[in-house]
Design a protein around this motif. Structure first.
Motif, PDB file in Angstrom:
ATOM      1  N   THR A   1       7.860  54.342  12.360  1.00  0.00           N
ATOM      2  CA  THR A   1       8.526  54.620  13.630  1.00  0.00           C
ATOM      3  C   THR A   1       9.598  55.688  13.439  1.00  0.00           C
ATOM      4  O   THR A   1      10.375  55.642  12.481  1.00  0.00           O
ATOM      5  N   VAL A   2       9.650  56.644  14.363  1.00  0.00           N
ATOM      6  CA  VAL A   2      10.669  57.692  14.354  1.00  0.00           C
ATOM      7  C   VAL A   2      11.587  57.484  15.555  1.00  0.00           C
ATOM      8  O   VAL A   2      11.116  57.306  16.680  1.00  0.00           O
ATOM      9  N   LEU A   3      12.883  57.478  15.306  1.00  0.00           N
ATOM     10  CA  LEU A   3      13.861  57.340  16.374  1.00  0.00           C
ATOM     11  C   LEU A   3      14.474  58.700  16.670  1.00  0.00           C
ATOM     12  O   LEU A   3      14.981  59.370  15.764  1.00  0.00           O
ATOM     13  N   LEU A   4      14.397  59.130  17.927  1.00  0.00           N
ATOM     14  CA  LEU A   4      15.020  60.375  18.369  1.00  0.00           C
ATOM     15  C   LEU A   4      16.192  60.023  19.274  1.00  0.00           C
ATOM     16  O   LEU A   4      16.000  59.416  20.330  1.00  0.00           O
ATOM     17  N   TRP A   5      17.375  60.413  18.860  1.00  0.00           N
ATOM     18  CA  TRP A   5      18.597  60.040  19.579  1.00  0.00           C
ATOM     19  C   TRP A   5      19.399  61.297  19.901  1.00  0.00           C
ATOM     20  O   TRP A   5      19.815  62.024  19.003  1.00  0.00           O
ATOM     21  N   ALA A   6      19.585  61.547  21.190  1.00  0.00           N
ATOM     22  CA  ALA A   6      20.393  62.679  21.654  1.00  0.00           C
ATOM     23  C   ALA A   6      21.651  62.143  22.317  1.00  0.00           C
ATOM     24  O   ALA A   6      21.581  61.191  23.104  1.00  0.00           O
ATOM     25  N   ASN A   7      22.777  62.752  22.010  1.00  0.00           N
ATOM     26  CA  ASN A   7      24.023  62.229  22.561  1.00  0.00           C
ATOM     27  C   ASN A   7      25.063  63.327  22.723  1.00  0.00           C
ATOM     28  O   ASN A   7      25.185  64.218  21.868  1.00  0.00           O
ATOM     29  N   LYS A   8      25.776  63.275  23.822  1.00  0.00           N
ATOM     30  CA  LYS A   8      26.957  64.109  23.978  1.00  0.00           C
ATOM     31  C   LYS A   8      28.111  63.394  23.285  1.00  0.00           C
ATOM     32  O   LYS A   8      28.412  62.239  23.596  1.00  0.00           O
ATOM     33  N   PHE A   9      28.752  64.086  22.353  1.00  0.00           N
ATOM     34  CA  PHE A   9      29.824  63.464  21.586  1.00  0.00           C
ATOM     35  C   PHE A   9      31.153  63.676  22.300  1.00  0.00           C
ATOM     36  O   PHE A   9      31.639  64.796  22.416  1.00  0.00           O
ATOM     37  N   ARG A  10      31.717  62.573  22.783  1.00  0.00           N
ATOM     38  CA  ARG A  10      32.911  62.609  23.615  1.00  0.00           C
ATOM     39  C   ARG A  10      34.114  61.962  22.940  1.00  0.00           C
ATOM     40  O   ARG A  10      35.237  62.416  23.105  1.00  0.00           O
ATOM     41  N   PHE A  11      33.871  60.852  22.217  1.00  0.00           N
ATOM     42  CA  PHE A  11      34.960  60.038  21.697  1.00  0.00           C
ATOM     43  C   PHE A  11      34.820  59.838  20.187  1.00  0.00           C
ATOM     44  O   PHE A  11      33.742  60.047  19.620  1.00  0.00           O
ATOM     45  N   SER A  12      35.882  59.383  19.583  1.00  0.00           N
ATOM     46  CA  SER A  12      35.833  59.101  18.141  1.00  0.00           C
ATOM     47  C   SER A  12      34.848  57.985  17.845  1.00  0.00           C
ATOM     48  O   SER A  12      34.227  57.945  16.772  1.00  0.00           O
ATOM     49  N   THR A  13      34.671  57.066  18.798  1.00  0.00           N
ATOM     50  CA  THR A  13      33.726  55.966  18.591  1.00  0.00           C
ATOM     51  C   THR A  13      32.290  56.479  18.471  1.00  0.00           C
ATOM     52  O   THR A  13      31.462  55.843  17.817  1.00  0.00           O
ATOM     53  N   ASP A  14      32.002  57.632  19.072  1.00  0.00           N
ATOM     54  CA  ASP A  14      30.666  58.211  18.940  1.00  0.00           C
ATOM     55  C   ASP A  14      30.394  58.579  17.487  1.00  0.00           C
ATOM     56  O   ASP A  14      29.307  58.327  16.959  1.00  0.00           O
ATOM     57  N   TYR A  15      31.382  59.167  16.840  1.00  0.00           N
ATOM     58  CA  TYR A  15      31.225  59.562  15.438  1.00  0.00           C
ATOM     59  C   TYR A  15      31.236  58.338  14.523  1.00  0.00           C
ATOM     60  O   TYR A  15      30.563  58.335  13.482  1.00  0.00           O
ATOM     61  N   GLU A  16      31.988  57.308  14.903  1.00  0.00           N
ATOM     62  CA  GLU A  16      31.964  56.069  14.125  1.00  0.00           C
ATOM     63  C   GLU A  16      30.577  55.437  14.165  1.00  0.00           C
ATOM     64  O   GLU A  16      30.079  54.936  13.151  1.00  0.00           O
ATOM     65  N   PHE A  17      29.945  55.483  15.342  1.00  0.00           N
ATOM     66  CA  PHE A  17      28.588  54.968  15.449  1.00  0.00           C
ATOM     67  C   PHE A  17      27.637  55.797  14.598  1.00  0.00           C
ATOM     68  O   PHE A  17      26.759  55.247  13.926  1.00  0.00           O
ATOM     69  N   LEU A  18      27.797  57.115  14.622  1.00  0.00           N
ATOM     70  CA  LEU A  18      26.941  57.988  13.820  1.00  0.00           C
ATOM     71  C   LEU A  18      27.051  57.632  12.345  1.00  0.00           C
ATOM     72  O   LEU A  18      26.038  57.604  11.623  1.00  0.00           O
ATOM     73  N   ASP A  19      28.250  57.345  11.869  1.00  0.00           N
ATOM     74  CA  ASP A  19      28.429  56.958  10.462  1.00  0.00           C
ATOM     75  C   ASP A  19      27.649  55.680  10.147  1.00  0.00           C
ATOM     76  O   ASP A  19      26.996  55.575   9.095  1.00  0.00           O
ATOM     77  N   LYS A  20      27.711  54.699  11.050  1.00  0.00           N
ATOM     78  CA  LYS A  20      26.975  53.449  10.839  1.00  0.00           C
ATOM     79  C   LYS A  20      25.470  53.690  10.926  1.00  0.00           C
ATOM     80  O   LYS A  20      24.695  53.078  10.189  1.00  0.00           O
ATOM     81  N   PHE A  21      25.081  54.579  11.826  1.00  0.00           N
ATOM     82  CA  PHE A  21      23.671  54.930  11.997  1.00  0.00           C
ATOM     83  C   PHE A  21      23.112  55.495  10.693  1.00  0.00           C
ATOM     84  O   PHE A  21      22.014  55.135  10.259  1.00  0.00           O
ATOM     85  N   LYS A  22      23.869  56.362  10.055  1.00  0.00           N
ATOM     86  CA  LYS A  22      23.423  56.987   8.810  1.00  0.00           C
ATOM     87  C   LYS A  22      23.286  55.990   7.665  1.00  0.00           C
ATOM     88  O   LYS A  22      22.540  56.231   6.710  1.00  0.00           O
TER      89      LYS A  22
END
Length: 285
Positions: free
Chosen positions: A238-259
């Motif tokens: 399975t391939v996950l494609l995730w597009a997001n407008k980065f607005r808040f610091s929590t967006d980058y925190e989620f990206l770190d957990k995603f990685k």
């Protein structure tokens, strides 16, 4: 390490300009100027019931086959759009089709956000590379349904999911834009992040080639449940494609957990919209 914006491996896009219109799925009675029956009685449903003219693949058939309505169509008919005070009809051009989306600013889930148009553009430009024809796709947080509609037009078998109060408008838009003009009629299912996953999407029965998500990460308290849901829905391949407008610091925190749980690649950036598009495959080691 994810490439920077200047990396030659990352494609950058200028303003989101979809492809020119080639034809229109909707009949003349379904054009925006005629969508005045009210969201609680979409004419797409009435046409399907009156004509009863669908083969099992969702294409047209003679009126005599009225008792052969496709099960996925029946599932699309069970939700009623929320009675918001006002709806608008917004127009989009993707995959050579004119797409009309019923939106309302009264709900986050009834508006097309920048990540959705970015993901649609990417799907449109990489259809063959992604091998979308007959691919099984689930969209998380489908909202008003633009991404699911585009994926359906491109030939995929789509399941569009969201919270219960969003499903009526989602279903309405899917029917208006895919009925009798796509190979596979999209399905609508309720999905509350982190809840009832095994019950509603048992791994033994459901497998998806792609999980799509756009602008599902913003300043809210359900990000851990979102990540849990993403992980659960992904199986080997399975391939996950995730597009997001980065607005808040929590967006980058989620990206770190995603990685930490997904092998992650930055596929594209849309600088004018502050949108990044990532590809993720679940780590199994």
């Amino acid at each position: 390490m994810i490439p920077t914006a200047r990396s030659p491996f990352v494609k950058q896009f200028s303003p989101l300009q979809p492809a020119p219109i080639m034809d229109v799925c909707l009949s003349s009675e379904q054009q925006p100027g005629h969508l005045n029956e009210g969201p609680s009685t979409p004419d797409g449903w009435l046409e399907a019931k009156e004509e009863g003219a669908l083969h099992e693949d969702g294409t047209g058939g003679p009126p005599g086959e009225s008792n052969k309505i496709e099960p996925s169509l029946q599932s699309l008919q069970k939700f009623v759009p929320t009675d918001y005070a006002s709806y608008t009809q917004e127009h989009y051009l993707f995959a050579g089709k004119k797409i009309v989306i019923q939106e309302s600013i009264e709900s986050y889930g009834a508006v097309v956000w920048p990540g959705a148009t970015a993901l649609c553009q990417y799907l449109e430009e990489h259809t063959e590379e992604l091998n979308l024809q007959d691919a099984k796709i689930l969209e998380i947080g489908a909202g008003p349904g633009l991404v699911s509609i585009v994926a359906s037009i491109l030939g995929a078998q789509v399941t569009a999911t969201d919270l219960p109060d969003v499903l009526g408008n989602l279903q309405y838009n899917l029917l208006k834009n895919t009925l009798k003009c796509t190979a596979h009629l999209p399905e609508v299912k309720e999905l509350v992040w982190g809840e009832g996953l095994e019950q509603n999407f048992p791994k033994s029965s459901f497998y998806y080639d792609y999980i799509l998500a756009s602008d599902v990460v913003y300043h809210h308290y359900f990000l851990d449940k979102l990540l849990t849901t993403m992980v659960y829905l992904c199986q080997p391949g399975t391939v996950l494609l995730w597009a997001n407008k980065f607005r808040f610091s929590t967006d980058y925190e989620f990206l770190d957990k995603f990685k930490q749980v997904f092998d992650t690649t930055l596929l594209a950036e849309f600088p004018e919209a502050s949108v990044k598009l990532f590809k993720g495959t679940l780590r199994w080691d």
